[in-house]
Design a protein around this motif. Structure first.
Motif, PDB file in Angstrom:
ATOM      1  N   LEU A  88       9.673  14.765   2.544  1.00  0.00           N
ATOM      2  CA  LEU A  88       8.720  13.744   2.101  1.00  0.00           C
ATOM      3  C   LEU A  88       9.459  12.444   1.805  1.00  0.00           C
ATOM      4  N   ALA A  89       8.843  11.348   2.183  1.00  0.00           N
ATOM      5  CA  ALA A  89       9.374  10.022   1.864  1.00  0.00           C
ATOM      6  C   ALA A  89       8.265   9.187   1.234  1.00  0.00           C
ATOM      7  N   PRO A  90       8.402   8.821  -0.039  1.00  0.00           N
ATOM      8  CA  PRO A  90       7.457   7.881  -0.644  1.00  0.00           C
ATOM      9  C   PRO A  90       7.851   6.452  -0.260  1.00  0.00           C
TER      10      PRO A  90
ATOM     11  N   ALA B 239      11.012   1.192   1.198  1.00  0.00           N
ATOM     12  CA  ALA B 239      11.193   2.078   0.049  1.00  0.00           C
ATOM     13  C   ALA B 239      10.671   1.389  -1.205  1.00  0.00           C
ATOM     14  N   PRO B 240      10.029   2.128  -2.099  1.00  0.00           N
ATOM     15  CA  PRO B 240       9.540   1.554  -3.359  1.00  0.00           C
ATOM     16  C   PRO B 240      10.689   1.416  -4.352  1.00  0.00           C
ATOM     17  N   THR B 241      11.475   0.371  -4.168  1.00  0.00           N
ATOM     18  CA  THR B 241      12.677   0.176  -4.972  1.00  0.00           C
ATOM     19  C   THR B 241      12.805  -1.281  -5.383  1.00  0.00           C
TER      20      THR B 241
ATOM     21  N   TYR C 125      17.698   5.786  -4.172  1.00  0.00           N
ATOM     22  CA  TYR C 125      16.575   6.251  -3.359  1.00  0.00           C
ATOM     23  C   TYR C 125      17.115   7.182  -2.284  1.00  0.00           C
ATOM     24  N   GLU C 126      16.364   8.254  -1.988  1.00  0.00           N
ATOM     25  CA  GLU C 126      16.765   9.212  -0.961  1.00  0.00           C
ATOM     26  C   GLU C 126      15.542   9.676  -0.180  1.00  0.00           C
ATOM     27  N   LEU C 127      15.779  10.226   0.986  1.00  0.00           N
ATOM     28  CA  LEU C 127      14.746  10.948   1.718  1.00  0.00           C
ATOM     29  C   LEU C 127      14.764  12.383   1.207  1.00  0.00           C
ATOM     30  N   LEU C 128      13.649  12.838   0.675  1.00  0.00           N
ATOM     31  CA  LEU C 128      13.565  14.165   0.076  1.00  0.00           C
ATOM     32  C   LEU C 128      13.357  15.201   1.180  1.00  0.00           C
ATOM     33  N   ALA C 129      14.259  16.148   1.288  1.00  0.00           N
ATOM     34  CA  ALA C 129      14.159  17.129   2.367  1.00  0.00           C
ATOM     35  C   ALA C 129      14.786  18.455   1.952  1.00  0.00           C
ATOM     36  N   ALA C 130      14.218  19.542   2.515  1.00  0.00           N
ATOM     37  CA  ALA C 130      14.708  20.891   2.191  1.00  0.00           C
ATOM     38  C   ALA C 130      16.025  21.202   2.862  1.00  0.00           C
ATOM     39  N   ASP C 131      16.313  20.529   3.983  1.00  0.00           N
ATOM     40  CA  ASP C 131      17.544  20.807   4.719  1.00  0.00           C
ATOM     41  C   ASP C 131      17.850  19.624   5.625  1.00  0.00           C
TER      42      ASP C 131
ATOM     43  N   GLN D  77       0.840  -1.187   0.000  1.00  0.00           N
ATOM     44  CA  GLN D  77       0.000   0.000   0.000  1.00  0.00           C
ATOM     45  C   GLN D  77       0.883   1.248   0.000  1.00  0.00           C
ATOM     46  N   PRO D  78       0.661   2.179  -0.923  1.00  0.00           N
ATOM     47  CA  PRO D  78       1.463   3.404  -0.908  1.00  0.00           C
ATOM     48  C   PRO D  78       1.340   4.127   0.431  1.00  0.00           C
ATOM     49  N   GLU D  79       2.429   4.719   0.872  1.00  0.00           N
ATOM     50  CA  GLU D  79       2.416   5.548   2.077  1.00  0.00           C
ATOM     51  C   GLU D  79       3.394   6.699   1.886  1.00  0.00           C
ATOM     52  N   LEU D  80       2.844   7.900   1.878  1.00  0.00           N
ATOM     53  CA  LEU D  80       3.652   9.115   1.839  1.00  0.00           C
ATOM     54  C   LEU D  80       3.754   9.662   3.256  1.00  0.00           C
TER      55      LEU D  80
END
Length: 351
Positions: free
Chosen positions: A61-63, A73-75, A82-88, A45-48
């Protein structure tokens, strides 16, 4: 603010893409990659998991996929990274902590870079809760740093290899007009992909079942990725032709100052002339001429890639197991069972 959790990948698509643009994220962590991947290969099940700043702006955000008690991780082997997407950095640390606090018995991420993508933060968050950790290299991907001009780089290749490239190109040229083009897919993309996928499947990949055309979901995935990349002007299709006939093909993405190789192959009929190696040379040269920073082979450290470079990028897997009974049992299965299974398989092969 408390983390948001969504059970669909599309609900934050525009904000997600905007954050990826702000931080210059790699293509593989964007919705344009993750959504087709989930449709083709998803098993849960997708989880954001998302974090916002006080003004409501998305900052991390982490898909992921929820697979029973596992947050993964969806890999898979079609995933470059794959990375954790973050502004800082602080947002990345908070996001990592949110994943560990998700109630999963195991949090598992794969194909992460050693540094800069969230691996260290996720491991630290898990250790802070005294979770059990397993970490290993899943792939070492060759990379060519672009630090000089093309001729200077080519001069660093092994002399015998460089001479063989010249010889093969001369021999193919004796059969007809040899041309190379780097197509952006702005016109006739479907026809280009069909031709390229056919060539990619004509040799050992088709015979072993690893070619794009071997499975309908794989074909659909790469076609969707190509169309998405073309819409962002990231698509680069390397096409080597003999009298107009496609004999070698590379599906590439150019983004973030790098040229990434997703798939490639050649027409088996011309195998003795090495068209697959020649199209690699042409695409690498194009990366130098475009002023990019690197050419990324992706995948494993196959011998033919190491003819071009000795620089390798490690892609890591991290499995973090909670202290629940289910988590401890899960950890024992991976920590003890997997090594025993590998040992048994090695013994069987030797026998």
């Amino acid at each position: 603010m408390r983390p948001e959790r969504h059970d669909r990948f599309d609900v934050l698509r525009d904000e997600w893409d905007a954050l990826a643009d702000r931080v210059g994220a790699v293509p593989w962590i964007r919705p344009g990659w993750i959504e087709p991947w989930h449709e083709a290969f998803g098993r849960g099940q997708p989880e954001l998991v998302a974090l916002r700043d006080e003004g409501g702006r998305l900052r991390a955000l982490a898909p992921l996929e929820r697979r029973g008690g596992v947050l993964a991780a969806p890999t898979n082997w079609h995933t470059p990274e794959y990375e954790l997407l973050a502004a800082d950095a602080e947002s990345r640390r908070e996001l990592a902590a949110a994943l560990v606090a998700s109630g999963a018995r195991r949090v598992q991420v794969s194909f992460m870079p050693r540094t800069g993508g969230g691996l260290e933060e996720l491991a630290a968050a898990a250790r802070g809760r005294r979770w059990r950790l397993l970490e290993r290299v899943v792939e070492r991907s060759p990379s060519i740093p672009i630090e000089t001009d093309w001729e200077s780089f080519r001069g660093t290749l092994a002399r015998g290899f460089a001479k063989e490239l010249t010889r093969r190109r001369r021999r193919l040229g004796e059969l007809g007009e040899l041309t190379f083009e780097l197509d952006h897919g702005r016109e006739g993309l479907d026809e280009l992909l069909e031709d390229g996928f056919r060539v990619e499947a004509s040799g050992w990949k088709g015979q072993s079942g690893t070619a794009i055309l071997s499975r309908p979901e794989t074909r659909a995935f790469y076609a969707a990725i190509a169309r998405w990349a073309a819409s962002k002007d990231w698509l680069r299709l390397g096409c080597l032709r003999l009298d107009g006939r496609l004999i070698a093909f590379e599906l590439n993405i150019a983004a973030n100052g790098a040229l990434y190789v997703l798939k490639g192959g050649y027409d088996e009929e011309f195998r003795k002339f090495g068209p697959g190696t020649l199209v690699v040379e042409d695409v690498i040269r194009s990366a130098f001429e475009a002023g990019l920073q690197s050419y990324e082979f992706l995948g494993s450290d196959d011998a033919y890639k190491l003819d071009w470079t000795t620089t390798l990028r490690d892609r890591m897997m991290l499995q973090a197991f909670s202290l629940s009974l289910a988590g401890l049992v899960d950890h024992a299965a991976y920590a003890v069972g997997r090594p025993l299974a590998k040992k048994a398989l090695a013994l069987r092969r030797r026998g």
